[in-house]
Motif scaffolding. Sequence first.
Motif, PDB file in Angstrom:
ATOM      1  N   ASP A 159       0.822  -1.222   0.000  1.00 15.95           N
ATOM      2  CA  ASP A 159       0.000   0.000   0.000  1.00 15.95           C
ATOM      3  C   ASP A 159       0.853   1.267   0.000  1.00 15.95           C
ATOM      4  O   ASP A 159       0.432   2.309  -0.492  1.00 15.95           O
ATOM      5  CB  ASP A 159      -0.944   0.007   1.214  1.00 15.95           C
ATOM      6  CG  ASP A 159      -2.077  -1.008   1.067  1.00 15.95           C
ATOM      7  OD1 ASP A 159      -2.319  -1.453  -0.070  1.00 15.95           O
ATOM      8  OD2 ASP A 159      -2.701  -1.350   2.091  1.00 15.95           O
ATOM      9  N   GLY A 176      -4.687   0.760  -6.892  1.00 14.76           N
ATOM     10  CA  GLY A 176      -5.231  -0.431  -6.219  1.00 14.76           C
ATOM     11  C   GLY A 176      -4.845  -1.705  -6.945  1.00 14.76           C
ATOM     12  O   GLY A 176      -4.542  -2.721  -6.318  1.00 14.76           O
ATOM     13  N   SER A 179      -1.160  -2.459  -6.186  1.00 17.10           N
ATOM     14  CA  SER A 179      -1.041  -2.931  -4.803  1.00 17.10           C
ATOM     15  C   SER A 179      -1.501  -4.388  -4.708  1.00 17.10           C
ATOM     16  O   SER A 179      -0.857  -5.222  -4.072  1.00 17.10           O
ATOM     17  CB  SER A 179      -1.882  -2.044  -3.879  1.00 17.10           C
ATOM     18  OG  SER A 179      -1.800  -2.498  -2.562  1.00 17.10           O
ATOM     19  N   CYS A 183       0.599  -7.820  -3.739  1.00 22.92           N
ATOM     20  CA  CYS A 183       0.142  -8.724  -2.674  1.00 22.92           C
ATOM     21  C   CYS A 183      -0.080 -10.151  -3.167  1.00 22.92           C
ATOM     22  O   CYS A 183      -0.063 -11.082  -2.367  1.00 22.92           O
ATOM     23  CB  CYS A 183      -1.144  -8.199  -2.041  1.00 22.92           C
ATOM     24  SG  CYS A 183      -0.875  -6.704  -1.091  1.00 22.92           S
TER      25      CYS A 183
END
Length: 268
Positions: A159, A176, A179, A183
């Motif tokens: 983030d 987003g 990110s 992940c």
Amino acid sequence: MLNSETIKSRNNVKIIGSGPKTLLFGHGFGCDQNMWRFLTPYLDAQFRIVLFDYVGSGNSDISQYDKQRYKKLEGYALDVIEVCTTLELSDVVFVGHSVSSMIGALAAFERPDLISKLIMVCPSPCFLNFPPDYQGGFDKEDLQELLSLMDKNYIGWADYLAPLVVGNANSAELIGELSGSFCSTDPVIAKNFAEATFFSDYRFLLKKIKQPTLILQSQDDALADVSVGEYVKQEIETSSLIVINAQGHCLQMTHPEIVSESIINYIQ
């Protein structure tokens, strides 16, 4: 020696478009081939496009991951060479984003018969500062802190890094997505790739590149300043530099029209 089907599935190789010239797209750290989807619709009518994921990224075959092989960028360059030889490609234009610019350069130096031109999107041969001669953008301590954050809080690390990479001025949706991409990568593999990316120094390689090279640089890039693009241009004798009025390190996602136009003009 792996057979061709194993290499294709290992690197999740996809081929789209058609044309006399082949473009091979190499994605950046924490990304996968999906990040090229904004750009390919502008190019697939004119070019044959080969997409792939580095081992450990995207939909690659993670069982083929070898920590020893991929602790340096040379291991990823070997992926590029193996994909080219498996598909019987030659005279390829390698389009690399960020760290893939150096991976492509390593492959091109090793096998000039396979890669005839390089296109580097926001390249950096070295992210470290070596004052006063070279400003890569980061002190070693800053990068060590960033990597220790990966161990302590992987989601927090993603983030923090994603807006820095995409650029805060660009859409929250893209931030987003990046990110989420960070992940979705195995944390151990991501850290290994991060170390190979951020602590390496490939400045020595640039003078060895003989292929014509186009450098596409973002005007406002938190990861690679314009001065880095200018340095790459100065070191690669056969290169030209285009600075695009944009923010962020992912021009292929934020400004695909300009990037595609630059690629078409350069190749033609």
